[in-house]
Design a protein around this motif. Structure first.
Motif, PDB file in Angstrom:
ATOM      1  N   PHE A 331       0.837  -1.206   0.000  1.00  0.00           N
ATOM      2  CA  PHE A 331       0.000   0.000   0.000  1.00  0.00           C
ATOM      3  C   PHE A 331       0.867   1.250   0.000  1.00  0.00           C
ATOM      4  CE2 PHE A 331      -2.858  -3.176   1.877  1.00  0.00           C
ATOM      5  CZ  PHE A 331      -3.924  -3.038   1.014  1.00  0.00           C
ATOM      6  N   ALA A 332       1.943   1.197   0.774  1.00  0.00           N
ATOM      7  CA  ALA A 332       2.863   2.334   0.821  1.00  0.00           C
ATOM      8  C   ALA A 332       3.501   2.535  -0.546  1.00  0.00           C
ATOM      9  CB  ALA A 332       3.919   2.105   1.901  1.00  0.00           C
ATOM     10  N   ARG A 333       3.863   1.391  -1.214  1.00  0.00           N
ATOM     11  CA  ARG A 333       4.496   1.497  -2.541  1.00  0.00           C
ATOM     12  C   ARG A 333       3.547   2.155  -3.541  1.00  0.00           C
ATOM     13  NH1 ARG A 333       6.353  -3.991  -1.607  1.00  0.00           N
ATOM     14  NH2 ARG A 333       4.835  -4.744  -3.131  1.00  0.00           N
ATOM     15  N   ASP A 334       2.273   1.716  -3.527  1.00  0.00           N
ATOM     16  CA  ASP A 334       1.258   2.287  -4.422  1.00  0.00           C
ATOM     17  C   ASP A 334       1.121   3.786  -4.224  1.00  0.00           C
ATOM     18  OD1 ASP A 334       0.411   0.224  -5.874  1.00  0.00           O
ATOM     19  OD2 ASP A 334      -1.619   0.091  -5.001  1.00  0.00           O
ATOM     20  N   MET A 335       1.012   4.149  -2.975  1.00  0.00           N
ATOM     21  CA  MET A 335       0.791   5.554  -2.654  1.00  0.00           C
ATOM     22  C   MET A 335       1.999   6.381  -3.070  1.00  0.00           C
ATOM     23  SD  MET A 335      -1.568   7.381  -1.639  1.00  0.00           S
ATOM     24  CE  MET A 335      -2.795   6.466  -0.724  1.00  0.00           C
ATOM     25  N   ALA A 336       3.185   5.832  -2.841  1.00  0.00           N
ATOM     26  CA  ALA A 336       4.403   6.546  -3.221  1.00  0.00           C
ATOM     27  C   ALA A 336       4.421   6.769  -4.738  1.00  0.00           C
ATOM     28  CB  ALA A 336       5.634   5.761  -2.774  1.00  0.00           C
ATOM     29  N   SER A 337       4.051   5.713  -5.503  1.00  0.00           N
ATOM     30  CA  SER A 337       4.059   5.855  -6.968  1.00  0.00           C
ATOM     31  C   SER A 337       3.141   6.980  -7.416  1.00  0.00           C
ATOM     32  CB  SER A 337       3.575   4.569  -7.649  1.00  0.00           C
ATOM     33  OG  SER A 337       4.307   3.484  -7.171  1.00  0.00           O
ATOM     34  N   GLU A 338       1.938   7.002  -6.840  1.00  0.00           N
ATOM     35  CA  GLU A 338       0.991   8.033  -7.276  1.00  0.00           C
ATOM     36  C   GLU A 338       1.545   9.431  -7.030  1.00  0.00           C
ATOM     37  OE1 GLU A 338      -2.923   8.023  -5.509  1.00  0.00           O
ATOM     38  OE2 GLU A 338      -3.313  10.025  -6.303  1.00  0.00           O
ATOM     39  N   TRP A 339       2.147   9.612  -5.850  1.00  0.00           N
ATOM     40  CA  TRP A 339       2.594  10.967  -5.519  1.00  0.00           C
ATOM     41  C   TRP A 339       3.897  11.341  -6.192  1.00  0.00           C
ATOM     42  CZ3 TRP A 339      -0.234  14.810  -3.704  1.00  0.00           C
ATOM     43  CH2 TRP A 339      -1.514  14.455  -3.253  1.00  0.00           C
ATOM     44  N   ILE A 340       4.691  10.326  -6.558  1.00  0.00           N
ATOM     45  CA  ILE A 340       5.887  10.640  -7.366  1.00  0.00           C
ATOM     46  C   ILE A 340       5.417  11.253  -8.682  1.00  0.00           C
ATOM     47  CG2 ILE A 340       7.733   9.592  -8.743  1.00  0.00           C
ATOM     48  CD1 ILE A 340       8.059   7.579  -6.395  1.00  0.00           C
ATOM     49  N   GLU A 341       4.398  10.604  -9.287  1.00  0.00           N
ATOM     50  CA  GLU A 341       3.894  11.106 -10.555  1.00  0.00           C
ATOM     51  C   GLU A 341       3.329  12.519 -10.412  1.00  0.00           C
ATOM     52  OE1 GLU A 341       0.536   9.916 -13.807  1.00  0.00           O
ATOM     53  OE2 GLU A 341       1.423   8.330 -12.591  1.00  0.00           O
ATOM     54  N   ARG A 342       2.521  12.710  -9.356  1.00  0.00           N
ATOM     55  CA  ARG A 342       1.944  14.043  -9.160  1.00  0.00           C
ATOM     56  C   ARG A 342       3.023  15.071  -8.888  1.00  0.00           C
ATOM     57  NH1 ARG A 342      -3.541  14.317  -5.757  1.00  0.00           N
ATOM     58  NH2 ARG A 342      -4.405  12.302  -6.290  1.00  0.00           N
ATOM     59  N   GLY A 343       4.031  14.653  -8.121  1.00  0.00           N
ATOM     60  CA  GLY A 343       5.119  15.573  -7.772  1.00  0.00           C
ATOM     61  C   GLY A 343       5.842  16.035  -9.015  1.00  0.00           C
ATOM     62  N   ILE A 344       6.113  15.095  -9.940  1.00  0.00           N
ATOM     63  CA  ILE A 344       6.842  15.451 -11.162  1.00  0.00           C
ATOM     64  C   ILE A 344       5.999  16.390 -12.024  1.00  0.00           C
ATOM     65  CG2 ILE A 344       7.759  14.535 -13.325  1.00  0.00           C
ATOM     66  CD1 ILE A 344       8.595  12.056 -11.676  1.00  0.00           C
ATOM     67  N   GLU A 345       4.657  16.085 -12.088  1.00  0.00           N
ATOM     68  CA  GLU A 345       3.777  16.951 -12.866  1.00  0.00           C
ATOM     69  C   GLU A 345       3.796  18.386 -12.359  1.00  0.00           C
ATOM     70  OE1 GLU A 345      -0.176  15.563 -12.899  1.00  0.00           O
ATOM     71  OE2 GLU A 345       0.336  13.914 -14.242  1.00  0.00           O
ATOM     72  N   ASP A 346       3.858  18.529 -11.038  1.00  0.00           N
ATOM     73  CA  ASP A 346       3.825  19.871 -10.468  1.00  0.00           C
ATOM     74  C   ASP A 346       5.157  20.593 -10.608  1.00  0.00           C
ATOM     75  OD1 ASP A 346       1.295  19.379  -9.853  1.00  0.00           O
ATOM     76  OD2 ASP A 346       1.618  18.981  -7.732  1.00  0.00           O
ATOM     77  N   GLY A 347       6.062  20.009 -11.380  1.00  0.00           N
ATOM     78  CA  GLY A 347       7.321  20.700 -11.651  1.00  0.00           C
ATOM     79  C   GLY A 347       8.352  20.495 -10.565  1.00  0.00           C
ATOM     80  N   TYR A 348       8.165  19.430  -9.819  1.00  0.00           N
ATOM     81  CA  TYR A 348       9.125  19.159  -8.759  1.00  0.00           C
ATOM     82  C   TYR A 348      10.359  18.530  -9.378  1.00  0.00           C
ATOM     83  CZ  TYR A 348      10.684  17.460  -4.210  1.00  0.00           C
ATOM     84  OH  TYR A 348      11.375  17.236  -3.056  1.00  0.00           O
ATOM     85  N   SER A 349      11.512  19.015  -9.079  1.00  0.00           N
ATOM     86  CA  SER A 349      12.714  18.375  -9.621  1.00  0.00           C
ATOM     87  C   SER A 349      13.745  18.229  -8.525  1.00  0.00           C
ATOM     88  CB  SER A 349      13.287  19.224 -10.756  1.00  0.00           C
ATOM     89  OG  SER A 349      13.583  20.491 -10.251  1.00  0.00           O
ATOM     90  N   TYR A 350      14.583  17.266  -8.705  1.00  0.00           N
ATOM     91  CA  TYR A 350      15.604  17.113  -7.667  1.00  0.00           C
ATOM     92  C   TYR A 350      16.952  16.770  -8.265  1.00  0.00           C
ATOM     93  CZ  TYR A 350      15.476  12.014  -8.054  1.00  0.00           C
ATOM     94  OH  TYR A 350      15.556  10.728  -8.491  1.00  0.00           O
TER      95      TYR A 350
END
Lengths: 350, 477
Positions: A331-350
């Protein structure tokens, strides 16, 4: 044999029919009259528009601004209402001043009328024009048992707009408390000075008002009140604790990170959710370690909030990737995947 | 022997006739009561300036965010307009979730192309069982617009899928072909916000859009259609909403929030189990279930109704489609009542069990059957003559009171309180047509509803298609 019953029913039907038709005719005539009055008001509004404009913007008085018939009153009232929604500052003060001069007596009589809806309308007008001259009358109405809850709400709003000194006492003497949102709409109109005075008597207020004060601190991001909020975190009432946490999140500052840890271990998921949220908002030191636990939480809401909170830290995305690839919790893995995608969309870069 | 039987038969008919008459008198009294209740309520709310009432609620920090769920099945024509009108509503925080229920036409493609939808990965919380979701899309231009593409499973299933995807604590279910007023959500959410969430569901009035001037999904001016069938439906809606629901809402007896426009607390709906999938009356069934849940949990929660019209919907213009609609509604009513038959006359459910449900069973559901019997009685009376003709006459007078007079009452309530029709001629037309209700319109609906009831009892559950004209594009004639 049944003729008597028939006659009776025919009579009843006829009486009802004529009563309804009578009412209908009355309404149609009333509508026609109102339409013609409406026309006159519109016409007069056009006539005096220039005068009102000159009064508001060029400070010129005019004899047109001394109404002597209800049509003229309505016309001025409407023009001022239109203006009050578009102008700010000095102009608004002039509207209040004119309204106080012209409508004081008229509104006072309306407020004493029996008809609830006309009292309500006048109260809305007093509020909209920010009239000050009727405050005394309004305070008396608050004390009157016959005044309805709806009226009291608007009266409180008017008094709050005028930064009335008696508000704290009036809040305390109100037998039936308003709802949290209603209190909020009252608090929203206060300036800083009045708000400070109001919070001094916090402990004496009805429960919904307490919640409203906490909410308001969050909404207006009043940094000076963080200590006040932190004090409420040990309140025995669950709702007060949750709302205080929420407000801290809104203000975005926390003086003591221990508080969050206590909430993250709570049995109630709402408190764990707030812990995740507050960590995200305040970026408190050592927050990421707490989030590592929260993203494995049994509640979906908490997991989602935790994943989102990761992204507010500069190395958050990296930590989410770690969880996505190495966590033992699907469940943690699923949730992490979703927010990684959203984070990248919002222009998050590292 | 023959005379004994015919004597017995006439005796039976006589008892039966009296039963109908007593029943009808009961209905007349109950309608009268509702009229009085509604009049008092409306009188109180009369003429309050609506703009100033809602101004304070536009601040995002006061309002609760709402998810608007739009189930769509073969709506490629209307969907663009309705979604565009939804995106322009006056509300601080909301999202629109279109749920494509396995359409066979280009609904999905139209939406994807027009709103630049992009497939996203979204962890969906499966709180309600639904058919497989094929994908979730989000619009690039409107981040608060979502599209859920799923396998066909019916309207209730689509709504449940929308609920699973939704992000906000309140949701609204909406038919694809209705047009909302810009302030609709402020108006309907107001009771929820004001009550600190004691109100868990709130429904608005629905009006008929045919005859109104609609551009870009907004009602520009309100008018009345020239079609007598539509005018009669306008009157029916006035009666149902102004008299029926205001009266019922006053004491929390409400059992219907129309599927076309209502806001619900997501938490409560999910706890109640979401929309029921195998019924044609999923909207009413849900409200009955919520009322049951409130009583089972012994909580002080309410379901309310807002008299202000907030939603405009297209009414069928031909008898054929009206027939299907009424038939379906009555099957839905039967389903909802039948599923919850144990609540009827159950004191545990308070006034819902003792007043509201009996009303729906006895007057709404059984009413058409009794009235149909009444019509048959009238026909028979011509052959039997004498006292039977007199009884038929009584029956006729009572049905005039139930049909025509109550409709005239509803038109009066409308003109007395909400006054949505600007033209005097429209009001006069409405009043005039209400007079004729008993003579033609009422018998028609009675027959249709009886058919619906028979089919429901036999267990036929198809939806019946409705011809759409695509309302948001401009229905004005």
């Amino acid at each position: 044999m049944l003729s008597q019953e028939i006659v009776l029913l025919v009579w009843i039907a006829l009486v009802l029919l004529s009563a309804l038709t009578g009412m209908f005719l009355y309404l149609v005539i009333k509508k026609a009259l109102e339409m013609s009055q409406e026309k006159k008001i519109k016409h007069y509004m056009e006539q005096i528009h220039q005068a009102v404009y000159a009064y508001l913007y060029q400070e010129q008085n005019s004899r047109h601004l001394l109404p002597d018939s209800s049509i003229k009153y309505f016309a001025i009232e409407r023009l001022l209402t239109e203006y009050s929604s578009v102008i700010e500052g000095e102009g608004k003060a002039r509207i209040s001043q004119l309204a106080d001069e012209l409508f004081h007596d008229r509104y006072k009589t309306f407020l004493q009328q029996k008809k609830w809806s006309s009292r309500m309308n006048v109260l809305y007008k007093i509020d909209g024009f920010r009239m000050k001259s009727l405050s005394e009358v309004l305070r008396e109405m608050l004390m009157d048992e016959k005044t309805s809850k709806e009226e009291k709400l608007i009266i409180f709003r008017c008094l709050s707009t005028n930064q009335d000194e008696a508000l704290s006492e009036l809040f305390q003497s109100e037998p039936v408390p308003l709802s949290v949102l209603e209190y909020r709409s009252i608090l929203n109109r206060m300036d800083e000075k009045t708000f400070i005075k109001i919070t001094d008597d916090y402990s004496l207020y009805p429960y919904p008002l307490k919640l409203a004060i906490i909410d308001m601190i969050g909404i207006q991001k009043k940094l000076d009140y963080v200590q006040f909020l932190e004090d409420q975190l040990s309140d025995e009432n669950f709702e007060i604790r949750i709302r205080s946490m929420k407000a801290i999140g809104e203000v975005g500052y926390l003086s003591d990170s221990e508080v969050v840890k206590r909430f993250a271990r709570s049995d109630q998921w709402e408190e764990r959710l707030m812990a995740a949220k507050v960590i995200g908002k305040t970026r408190v030191v050592n927050g990421l370690d707490v989030l590592d636990t929260l993203i494995k939480d049994s509640s979906w809401m908490v997991r989602a909030q935790a994943a989102r909170a990761f992204l507010s830290y500069s190395d958050g995305l990296e930590r989410l990737y770690d969880i996505r690839f190495t966590s033992d919790d699907p469940f943690a893995r699923d949730m992490a995947s979703e927010w990684i995608e959203r984070g990248i969309e919002d222009g998050y870069s590292y | 022997m023959v005379t004994v039987i015919s004597q017995l038969w006439l005796e039976l008919l006589w008892v039966f006739g009296w039963f109908i008459l007593f029943y009808m008198s009961g209905v007349v009294l109950f309608y009268g009561l509702l009229f009085v209740l509604a009049a008092f309520q409306l009188k109180r709310e009369e003429k309050i300036d609506s703009f100033e009432r809602y101004e304070d609620y536009m601040d995002a920090s006061y309002t609760k965010p709402v998810s608007i769920i739009v189930p769509a099945y073969n709506e490629e024509l209307g969907i663009k307009g309705s979604v565009r009108s939804l995106l322009s509503i006056n509300y601080p925080e909301f999202e629109v979730i279109i749920v494509n229920d396995g359409s066979k036409d280009q609904t999905v493609a139209t939406v994807i192309e027009h709103f630049q939808m992009k497939r996203v990965k979204k962890a969906i919380q499966t709180r309600l069982e639904t058919n497989t979701i094929k994908g979730v899309y989000q619009s690039v231009i409107y981040p608060n617009l979502w599209l859920v593409d799923k396998m066909n499973g019916g309207k209730a299933d689509a709504l449940n899928a929308g609920l699973n995807v939704s992000n906000y604590p309140y949701f609204c279910s909406l038919d694809g072909d209705s047009v909302l007023e810009r302030d609709a959500f402020l108006k309907v959410m107001k009771p929820i916000i004001d009550s600190d969430e004691t109100v868990i569901a709130s429904g608005g009035s629905i009006r008929i859009a045919n005859g109104c001037d609609i551009h870009e999904g907004q009602v520009e001016s309100i008018g009345l259609s020239k079609n007598p069938i539509v005018i009669m439906q306008v009157i029916e809606y006035l009666r149902a909403f102004l008299m029926g629901r205001i009266g019922l809402s006053r004491y929390n007896w409400l059992l219907i929030i129309s599927g076309a426009f209502g806001v619900f607390s997501k938490r409560w709906v999910i706890e109640a189990g979401g929309y029921k999938r195998d019924t044609v009356g999923e909207d009413m069934e849900l409200v009955v279930r919520l009322q049951k849940l409130i009583k089972d949990k012994k909580e002080n929660k309410k379901i309310v109704y807002v008299p202000d019209p907030v939603c405009w919907t297209e009414a069928p213009e031909e008898l054929k489609y009206l027939h299907r609609q009424r038939n379906r509604w009555h099957r839905g009513l039967f389903d909802s009542l039948w599923i919850h038959k144990k609540m009827l006359f159950n004191p545990k459910y308070g006034s819902i069990g003792m007043v509201s449900l009996p009303y729906f069973w006895l007057i709404e559901l059984a009413g058409p059957v009794v009235e149909l019997c009444g019509y048959l009685f009238v026909i028979l009376s011509f052959f039997l003559g004498g006292i039977y003709i007199e009884m038929a006459l009584l029956f006729f007078l009572l049905s005039v009171m139930i049909g025509s007079l109550s409709s005239m009452g509803a038109v009066i309530l409308e003109e007395w309180s909400l006054r949505k029709y600007p033209k005097i001629s429209d009001i006069v037309k409405l009043f005039g047509y209400s007079l004729t209700e008993t003579l033609w319109y009422r018998p028609l609906t009675v027959v249709w509803r009886c058919q619906g009831l028979v089919q429901a009892i036999r267990g036929k559950k198809s939806w019946g298609e409705m011809k759409r004209k695509g309302i948001s594009g401009g229905i004005s004639q």
